[in-house]
Design a protein around this motif. Structure first.
Motif, PDB file in Angstrom:
ATOM      1  N   GLN A   7     -33.732  -2.603  58.054  1.00 36.13           N
ATOM      2  CA  GLN A   7     -33.076  -2.718  57.002  1.00 36.13           C
ATOM      3  C   GLN A   7     -33.491  -1.518  55.771  1.00 36.13           C
ATOM      4  OE1 GLN A   7     -33.845  -5.378  58.384  1.00 36.13           O
ATOM      5  NE2 GLN A   7     -31.964  -6.325  58.865  1.00 36.13           N
ATOM      6  N   CYS A  34     -31.444  -8.692  44.495  1.00 38.84           N
ATOM      7  CA  CYS A  34     -30.488  -7.837  45.222  1.00 38.84           C
ATOM      8  C   CYS A  34     -31.252  -7.811  46.582  1.00 38.84           C
ATOM      9  CB  CYS A  34     -30.395  -6.417  44.723  1.00 38.84           C
ATOM     10  SG  CYS A  34     -32.100  -5.418  44.582  1.00 38.84           S
ATOM     11  N   VAL A  66     -31.905 -10.417  48.414  1.00 44.12           N
ATOM     12  CA  VAL A  66     -31.633 -11.528  49.021  1.00 44.12           C
ATOM     13  C   VAL A  66     -30.431 -11.474  50.155  1.00 44.12           C
ATOM     14  CG1 VAL A  66     -30.313 -13.906  48.585  1.00 44.12           C
ATOM     15  CG2 VAL A  66     -32.033 -13.135  47.063  1.00 44.12           C
ATOM     16  N   PRO A  67     -29.463 -10.567  49.935  1.00 46.60           N
ATOM     17  CA  PRO A  67     -28.498 -10.478  50.900  1.00 46.60           C
ATOM     18  C   PRO A  67     -29.031  -9.438  52.243  1.00 46.60           C
ATOM     19  CG  PRO A  67     -27.666  -9.257  48.952  1.00 46.60           C
ATOM     20  CD  PRO A  67     -29.064 -10.116  48.692  1.00 46.60           C
ATOM     21  N   LYS A  77     -31.002 -12.117  54.092  1.00 44.26           N
ATOM     22  CA  LYS A  77     -30.256 -12.981  54.865  1.00 44.26           C
ATOM     23  C   LYS A  77     -29.674 -12.256  55.958  1.00 44.26           C
ATOM     24  CE  LYS A  77     -26.497 -16.045  54.278  1.00 44.26           C
ATOM     25  NZ  LYS A  77     -25.391 -16.714  53.499  1.00 44.26           N
ATOM     26  N   ASP A  78     -29.290 -10.973  55.925  1.00 41.07           N
ATOM     27  CA  ASP A  78     -28.880 -10.169  56.980  1.00 41.07           C
ATOM     28  C   ASP A  78     -29.939 -10.057  58.004  1.00 41.07           C
ATOM     29  OD1 ASP A  78     -26.428 -10.005  55.791  1.00 41.07           O
ATOM     30  OD2 ASP A  78     -26.566  -7.839  55.234  1.00 41.07           O
ATOM     31  N   ASN A 106     -30.616 -18.025  51.398  1.00 37.51           N
ATOM     32  CA  ASN A 106     -29.163 -18.463  51.679  1.00 37.51           C
ATOM     33  C   ASN A 106     -28.622 -18.642  50.247  1.00 37.51           C
ATOM     34  OD1 ASN A 106     -29.005 -18.810  54.391  1.00 37.51           O
ATOM     35  ND2 ASN A 106     -30.305 -20.669  54.365  1.00 37.51           N
ATOM     36  N   GLY A 138     -30.019 -17.573  46.961  1.00 41.24           N
ATOM     37  CA  GLY A 138     -30.784 -16.614  45.810  1.00 41.24           C
ATOM     38  C   GLY A 138     -31.607 -17.446  44.920  1.00 41.24           C
TER      39      GLY A 138
END
Length: 175
Positions: free
Chosen positions: A84, A100, A102-103, A106-107, A136, A138
């Motif tokens: 990432q 920002c 968080v996604p 999660k990914d 999940n 945030g």
């Protein structure tokens, strides 16, 4: 017959240990620990800040120490965020983006996203913050801060370890 007893004696502890290890791994919280952000008030107003390389090294030092403490504790497993890297570079600094990370966490398959921030007012006064969010939802799950009165490896690590012992790794007390 004697050989069979030795084989049985050696294999029974192994069979007992495997389920215990598998159970421990299943109960760990997967944590995405992001690179820590840094602000040096002495560089405010500079078009291109020239951060002290020692401060940037210490920033990595405390982030790695947090990962080591989390891993040693056994409650957490650290997610590799190398895949990432581009998303992390694009989204940072995390202390300014309101979740920002968080996604990205999660990914990466994490349960929590952990960010850190060091605010250097001077060589004598710094502040270390650590924030954890549910990957999940945030939602903020932990926020903490420690004052650091000096600019050495030992003092930065002392601040981080204080937060680990007294804030991060403390379970919520029943009300």
């Amino acid at each position: 017959m004697r050989m069979l007893k030795w084989i049985l004696c050696l294999s029974v502890p192994v069979l007992i240990a495997v389920p215990a290890y598998a159970n421990t791994t299943a109960n760990t919280t997967k944590a995405a620990v992001f690179p820590f952000d840094f602000h040096d008030a002495q560089q405010d107003g500079e078009i291109v800040p020239q951060y002290n390389p020692e401060d940037l090294r210490r920033l990595k030092l405390v982030a790695e120490e947090l990962k080591a403490l989390m891993t040693k504790d056994g409650k957490y497993s650290i997610i590799d965020l190398a895949p990432q890297a581009k998303a992390i570079d694009t989204a940072s600094p995390f202390h300014q983006c309101n979740g920002c990370e968080v996604p990205i966490a999660k990914d990466a398959g994490a349960d929590i996203a952990v960010t850190g921030y060091v605010d250097k007012v001077s060589d004598a006064l710094l502040s270390l913050q650590i924030i954890a969010r549910d990957a999940n939802t945030g939602a903020l799950t932990k926020t903490m801060s420690a004052a650091i009165n000096g600019n050495t490896d030992e003092l930065w690590l002392h601040g981080l370890r204080y937060l680990w012992r007294n804030r991060f790794n403390v379970e919520a007390q029943p009300k």
